[in-house]
Design an enzyme around this catalytic site. Structure first.
Site, PDB file in Angstrom:
ATOM      1  N   HIS A  47       0.838  -1.204   0.000  1.00 24.83           N
ATOM      2  CA  HIS A  47       0.000   0.000   0.000  1.00 24.83           C
ATOM      3  C   HIS A  47       0.874   1.255   0.000  1.00 24.83           C
ATOM      4  CE1 HIS A  47      -2.854   2.935   1.979  1.00 24.83           C
ATOM      5  NE2 HIS A  47      -3.588   2.486   0.978  1.00 24.83           N
ATOM      6  N   ASP A  48       1.931   1.246   0.813  1.00 30.79           N
ATOM      7  CA  ASP A  48       2.872   2.377   0.820  1.00 30.79           C
ATOM      8  C   ASP A  48       3.496   2.559  -0.560  1.00 30.79           C
ATOM      9  OD1 ASP A  48       2.342   2.686   3.504  1.00 30.79           O
ATOM     10  OD2 ASP A  48       4.331   2.088   4.193  1.00 30.79           O
ATOM     11  N   ASP A  89      -6.269   1.767  -1.957  1.00 23.79           N
ATOM     12  CA  ASP A  89      -6.952   1.457  -0.698  1.00 23.79           C
ATOM     13  C   ASP A  89      -7.765   0.165  -0.807  1.00 23.79           C
ATOM     14  OD1 ASP A  89      -5.823   3.790   0.242  1.00 23.79           O
ATOM     15  OD2 ASP A  89      -7.716   4.872   0.471  1.00 23.79           O
TER      16      ASP A  89
END
Length: 122
Positions: A47-48, A89
């Site tokens: 996600h990062d 997300d």
């Protein structure tokens, strides 16, 4: 938007982002370094990385359109940034659901000082 991401996480895992994911492992929450501790932490690492590709976007505060129906998260139409943030997300929330069976309470408030060594590349 962080609140929207929290809703996606809750929808997928039945857990609130805070306290269950906000400080988990080396990558869930703000920043990150070292190697991801487990599958859940790897979801946050990916996600990062996803957010990292969106440097021109306001990843934490941009509001996007999405729906939660029939067990699925669907991202709606919006600006390029909004659509990309929503996808980051959505993918992360679904990843966290798939990782529930290996979630470790011991990583819930993991100290950053124990996240040493070189970070993996995205």
């Amino acid at each position: 938007h962080l609140l929207q991401f929290n809703k996606m996480i809750k929808f997928e895992t039945r857990k609130n982002a805070v306290p269950f994911y906000a400080f988990y492992g080396c990558y869930c929450g703000w920043g990150g370094q070292g190697r991801p501790k487990d599958a859940t932490d790897r979801c946050c690492f990916v996600h990062d990385c996803c957010y990292g590709k969106l440097a021109k976007c306001n990843t934490k505060w941009d509001i996007y359109r999405y729906s939660l129906k029939s067990g699925y998260i669907t991202c709606g139409k919006g600006t390029w940034c909004e659509e990309q943030i929503c996808e980051c997300d959505r993918v992360a929330a679904e990843c966290l659901r798939r990782s529930l069976s290996t979630y470790k309470n011991g990583y819930m408030f993991y100290p950053d000082s124990r996240c040493r060594g070189p970070s993996e590349t995205c």
